[in-house]
Design an enzyme around this catalytic site. Structure first.
Site, PDB file in Angstrom:
ATOM      1  CB  SER A  13      43.520  42.452  36.021  1.00  0.00           C
ATOM      2  OG  SER A  13      43.200  41.222  35.816  1.00  0.00           O
ATOM      3  CG  HIS A  14      47.117  39.130  39.779  1.00  0.00           C
ATOM      4  ND1 HIS A  14      46.824  40.382  40.443  1.00  0.00           N
ATOM      5  CD2 HIS A  14      48.524  38.930  40.063  1.00  0.00           C
ATOM      6  CE1 HIS A  14      47.754  40.737  41.228  1.00  0.00           C
ATOM      7  NE2 HIS A  14      48.852  39.984  40.670  1.00  0.00           N
ATOM      8  CB  ALA A  16      46.080  35.895  31.202  1.00  0.00           C
ATOM      9  N   GLY A  17      43.205  37.113  30.369  1.00  0.00           N
ATOM     10  CA  GLY A  17      42.276  37.438  29.383  1.00  0.00           C
ATOM     11  C   GLY A  17      41.845  38.974  29.826  1.00  0.00           C
ATOM     12  CE  LYS A  18      38.369  40.669  34.699  1.00  0.00           C
ATOM     13  NZ  LYS A  18      37.859  40.767  35.986  1.00  0.00           N
ATOM     14  CG  ASP A  74      34.618  42.690  40.356  1.00  0.00           C
ATOM     15  OD1 ASP A  74      35.652  41.880  40.795  1.00  0.00           O
ATOM     16  OD2 ASP A  74      33.393  42.415  40.917  1.00  0.00           O
ATOM     17  N   GLY A 164      36.962  33.146  29.865  1.00  0.00           N
ATOM     18  CA  GLY A 164      35.776  32.782  30.899  1.00  0.00           C
ATOM     19  C   GLY A 164      34.462  31.962  30.420  1.00  0.00           C
ATOM     20  CG  HIS A 199      30.665  42.672  29.940  1.00  0.00           C
ATOM     21  ND1 HIS A 199      31.086  41.843  28.696  1.00  0.00           N
ATOM     22  CD2 HIS A 199      31.289  42.097  31.055  1.00  0.00           C
ATOM     23  CE1 HIS A 199      31.570  40.955  29.413  1.00  0.00           C
ATOM     24  NE2 HIS A 199      31.810  41.181  30.482  1.00  0.00           N
ATOM     25  NE  ARG A 200      36.562  43.391  31.176  1.00  0.00           N
ATOM     26  CZ  ARG A 200      36.209  42.023  31.064  1.00  0.00           C
ATOM     27  NH1 ARG A 200      36.465  41.377  29.611  1.00  0.00           N
ATOM     28  NH2 ARG A 200      35.741  41.556  31.964  1.00  0.00           N
TER      29      ARG A 200
END
EC number: 3.6.1.66
Length: 214
Positions: A13-14, A16-18, A74, A164, A199-200
């Site tokens: 990933s790029h 930052a929050g994720k 995703d 987000g 969800h994550r």
């Protein structure tokens, strides 16, 4: 199902929050992880039409570039009154002409679209956050894990935590948005727990049970 036998992985990933959220989830398992952003990998074109397809594209790109297993996410918000939009295009709704992302703008787009549909009560603003994790190996093998959490679109946005669309997502059964929750409250899950909220975290729980536990 293939077990993950190394403690070194790439977070594909790029965002930052994720990256921060995935790092928080994997930390209790002793992973040594670097992100695709840190390694300066190019972001692959997300040409899929499902969360599963795009997660696979990202994970495989990082796995092949690094020679290590890679974990991608995703995710997006799926709004019933908008026929499932923004869905896999959740991040696209935040894109500005200069290529930067403005999620305040994206949340306003969502609210304007809901107002046009006459979605002015919680019953008409039902939605869900979806996360699909993909674990990919350099040889092309992949495993997919999907998590979902039901909720409603709140307005105006509330809270400055998360990232987000978190400030407008109010999970079912809660009075607060993801934007008002701490990381621990939002995930609602740690190793050994039976339940997860976000969800994550729900997708990650399945990943742990499938690829890490005996």
């Amino acid at each position: 199902m293939r077990k993950l036998e190394t403690k070194t992985i790439v977070v594909a990933s790029h965002n930052a929050g994720k990256i921060r959220e995935i790092a928080e989830l994997i930390a209790p398992f002793g992973f040594s992880a670097k992100s695709a952003a840190e390694l300066k990998f190019e972001e692959p074109d997300e040409t899929g039409t499902t969360f599963e397809e795009n997660a696979t594209i990202k994970a495989l790109a990082s796995a092949r570039a690094s020679g290590l297993p890679a974990l991608s996410d995703d995710s997006g918000i799926v709004i019933d009154a908008l026929d499932g939009a923004p869905g896999v295009y959740t991040a696209n709704w935040a894109e500005r002409e200069d290529g930067s992302r403005d999620f305040q703008m994206a949340m306003e787009k969502v609210e304007n679209a809901l107002q046009e549909k006459g979605a002015d009560t919680p019953e008409k603003r039902s939605c869900r956050f979806v996360s699909v994790l993909c674990l990919a190996w350099p040889d092309g093998h992949t495993e997919l894990f999907r998590g979902e959490v039901e909720g409603t679109v709140a307005w105006p946005p509330r809270g400055t935590a998360g990232f987000g669309y978190d400030p407008v997502f109010q999970p079912q059964g809660y009075e607060t948005t993801f934007g008002e929750m701490t990381s621990d409250e939002k995930h609602g899950w740690k190793p050994g727990d039976k339940h997860a909220l976000s969800h994550r975290a729900r997708a990650f729980k399945i990943f742990v049970e499938t690829c890490l536990e005996a």
